[in-house]
Design an enzyme around this catalytic site. Structure first.
Site, PDB file in Angstrom:
ATOM      1  N   ASP A   6      -5.997   9.056  12.415  1.00 27.97           N
ATOM      2  CA  ASP A   6      -4.671   8.506  12.692  1.00 27.97           C
ATOM      3  C   ASP A   6      -4.374   8.758  14.161  1.00 27.97           C
ATOM      4  OD1 ASP A   6      -1.908   7.754  12.364  1.00 27.97           O
ATOM      5  OD2 ASP A   6      -2.053   8.371  10.261  1.00 27.97           O
ATOM      6  N   ASP A  10      -0.537   4.578  14.656  1.00 30.59           N
ATOM      7  CA  ASP A  10       0.843   4.829  14.240  1.00 30.59           C
ATOM      8  C   ASP A  10       1.838   3.990  15.052  1.00 30.59           C
ATOM      9  OD1 ASP A  10       2.559   6.742  12.592  1.00 30.59           O
ATOM     10  OD2 ASP A  10       3.373   7.136  14.592  1.00 30.59           O
ATOM     11  N   GLU A  16      -0.388   0.001  12.560  1.00 39.43           N
ATOM     12  CA  GLU A  16       0.806   0.096  11.714  1.00 39.43           C
ATOM     13  C   GLU A  16       1.900  -0.749  12.348  1.00 39.43           C
ATOM     14  OE1 GLU A  16       4.010   3.161   9.654  1.00 39.43           O
ATOM     15  OE2 GLU A  16       3.386   3.461  11.717  1.00 39.43           O
ATOM     16  N   HIS A  38       2.268   6.900   2.528  1.00 40.11           N
ATOM     17  CA  HIS A  38       3.017   8.160   2.494  1.00 40.11           C
ATOM     18  C   HIS A  38       4.470   8.009   2.927  1.00 40.11           C
ATOM     19  CE1 HIS A  38       1.880   7.557   6.599  1.00 40.11           C
ATOM     20  NE2 HIS A  38       2.657   8.542   6.987  1.00 40.11           N
ATOM     21  N   ASP A  39       4.861   6.805   3.348  1.00 38.89           N
ATOM     22  CA  ASP A  39       6.253   6.557   3.761  1.00 38.89           C
ATOM     23  C   ASP A  39       7.027   5.712   2.753  1.00 38.89           C
ATOM     24  OD1 ASP A  39       5.826   7.832   6.243  1.00 38.89           O
ATOM     25  OD2 ASP A  39       5.091   5.973   7.160  1.00 38.89           O
TER      26      ASP A  39
END
Ligand code: NOJ
Ligand code: MG
Length: 533
Positions: free
Chosen positions: A104, A206, A269, A331-332
């Site tokens: 990431d 990210d 992302e 995860h969000d």
């Protein structure tokens, strides 16, 4: 060149990505927090499941204000996760199983503890001052503009030592980097080189669309749909603070670097509508990300017509050569089974694994983990702690993997950092692996089928029919045609078979019971071979 005659394609096109949230996958040292040695110990689970690549959420040294998305050293390993030797061992073991490993990359911001920021805030004339975004107070005092942080409050934090504000799109502990500064850019490219040289196969990037801001920092327009209680992030539209034209030069620079290493993938992302999202593929002359994350399924109502329209609009918007991808949670975002219930979570599995494009699975969804209530004293997510009572917490989607029926579900020998799913004694890997009717075994069968059938992994797609409950599409490759029919309702429905279409063998069903011809049982999804040409 048509799909059928293309000689080779990069591994991620037919591949499936699986997101591991390292804090919650497997603990090896009894501190209640997952770690790299834990992940290494569970690699057989992932290769047996049938995925191709693992994406690890951040594992770098970090004060953990945002659980690793506040990086204090891009080229190290956080001690709670292990060390560089543990990382190298993990990478070697992933590769030995024929899988790939993605890290990431967090380019929009660092931790406020990163040495770059410590220097930057030390004085106005420090050489790293301009690596971050510093502005004078507004003429009458106060923050330079009205931008709001995703975590609540202003995006600007006043630093009394030098009398200026710095920008943070997320926590004040996550100061935004200045991608307009050439030295910063080069330092970040060195980070990519560092990990590519070590052998990683790519990155998830990210909040890529945040990295460049409008040069003169104008106020953002107010959001007409904002109501108190929504979280201050939504008070303004992020017109000037995100998705600026210059971001595409940044994406292209990353891509050019990645391409220099061979088949390395960049996954961006990007929470953006389709038209702006697909620009992140870049152009033929200046390609951007290989896979700009497509989150549209998360945002679209669970309605067959709406999903059919989405598939068609997304496919139509892809640029030439742009390879599609699909995501249903991470995860969000709320768990698939929390949103849809387990019966429809099985349909979601079939949808995600039969659409055209690279799917990204999120750990625990293959077990159908649903709602988890987090008691107030166990809340850890800063997004929740800083904006209490708004329901913005993400802890419920980050609970530890339940592996078996032993203490702490085999995740750790100690109390885990977040509670387990309350139904873990039944809903765990060992239980489901022994039950052919489990959602885990459905995922495994679908992943195996996808691997066997090129029509599913790389074939083209045509939506043939949809009403509000039934979604049907055909995947086709080299003379093989498969019908995917999904009943998004809990009522029995007719298959909508076009005149002249001859159906053959049923290759998969989301239900353990036998599929009865021309009828979709409640919550049933099927993959059926179409006979003839
Ligand atoms: C997106 C990440 O997925 C999320 O978890 C994080 O809080 C923000 N970016 C800030 O890095
Ligand atoms: Mg540990």
């Amino acid at each position: 060149m048509s799909d059928g005659t293309r000689l080779s394609r990069p591994w991620w096109e037919p591949g499936v990505i699986y997101q591991v949230y390292p804090r919650s996958f497997q603990d090896s040292d009894g501190d209640g927090i997952g770690d790299l040695a834990g992940i290494a110990a569970r690699l057989d689970y992932l290769s047996d499941l049938g995925i191709d690549a693992i994406w690890l959420s951040p594992i770098f040294p970090s004060p953990m204000a945002d659980f690793g998305y506040d990086v204090a050293d891009y080229c190290g390993i956080a001690p709670i996760f292990g060390d560089m030797a543990a990382f190298d061992a993990l990478l070697a073991q992933v590769h030995a199983r024929g899988m790939k490993l993605l890290l990431d990359f967090v380019p929009n911001h660092t931790s406020d503890q990163h040495p770059w920021f410590v220097e930057s805030r030390s004085s106005r004339d420090n050489p790293k001052r301009d690596w971050y975004i510093w502005r004078d107070p507004a003429p009458g005092g106060g923050p330079p503009n009205n931008w709001t942080s995703d975590m609540g409050g202003s995006s600007w934090e006043f630093d009394p030592a030098t009398g200026q504000y710095y920008l943070h799109a997320f926590l004040r502990e996550q100061p935004d980097l200045n991608w307009r500064n050439p030295a910063l850019r080069e330092a970040m490219m060195d980070v990519l080189r560092f990990w590519f040289d070590r052998g990683v196969d790519g990155f998830r990037i990210d909040v890529l669309w945040h990295c460049v801001k409008a040069r003169d920092f104008p106020d953002n327009p107010p959001n007409p749909d904002y109501r108190p209680g929504m979280g201050e992030k939504l008070a303004v539209l992020q017109t000037h603070s995100t998705d600026q034209p210059e971001i595409h030069d940044v994406a292209h620079a990353m891509r050019a670097l990645a391409d220099g290493y061979g088949e390395r993938v960049l996954v961006g992302e990007l929470y953006l509508p389709t038209e702006t999202l697909v620009r992140y593929y870049g152009s033929e002359d200046a390609p951007g990300c290989h896979l700009p994350f497509n989150f549209q399924l998360i945002e679209t109502p669970w309605d067959a017509r709406a999903i059919a329209r989405l598939i068609e609009a997304y496919e139509a918007a892809l640029p030439p050569g742009g390879w599609p991808n699909w995501v249903l949670s991470n995860h969000d975002r709320p768990r698939i089974a929390a949103r849809l219930g387990e019966a429809q979570a099985r349909i979601a599995a079939m949808l995600l694994l039969t659409l055209r494009g690279t799917p990204t699975l999120y750990q625990g969804d293959e077990l159908g983990i649903g709602q988890v209530a987090i008691p107030p004293d166990r809340v850890r997510d800063p997004q929740d702690l800083r904006q209490p009572g708004l329901g913005l917490g993400r802890d419920a989607f980050r609970t530890p993997m339940p592996w078996d029926g032993t203490a702490h579900a085999g995740f750790s020998s100690a109390e885990p950092w977040l509670p387990l799913n309350p139904d873990w004694p039944d809903r765990n890997v060992a239980r489901q692996a022994a039950d052919p009717g489990s959602i885990l075994e459905l995922y495994r069968r679908l992943l195996a089928l996808r691997r066997q059938r090129a029509s599913l992994s790389v074939g083209d797609i045509a939506v043939i029919e949809a009403d509000e409950d039934v979604l049907q599409y055909v995947r086709r490759h080299d003379g093989e045609r498969l019908l995917v029919a999904l009943n998004l309702s809990s009522k029995a429905r007719r298959l909508l078979v076009p005149a002249g279409m001859q159906l053959g063998e049923v290759l998969a069903s989301t239900l353990p019971s036998e599929h009865s011809r021309n009828i979709l049982a409640p919550d049933e999804g099927v993959i059926i071979r179409i006979e003839g040409e």
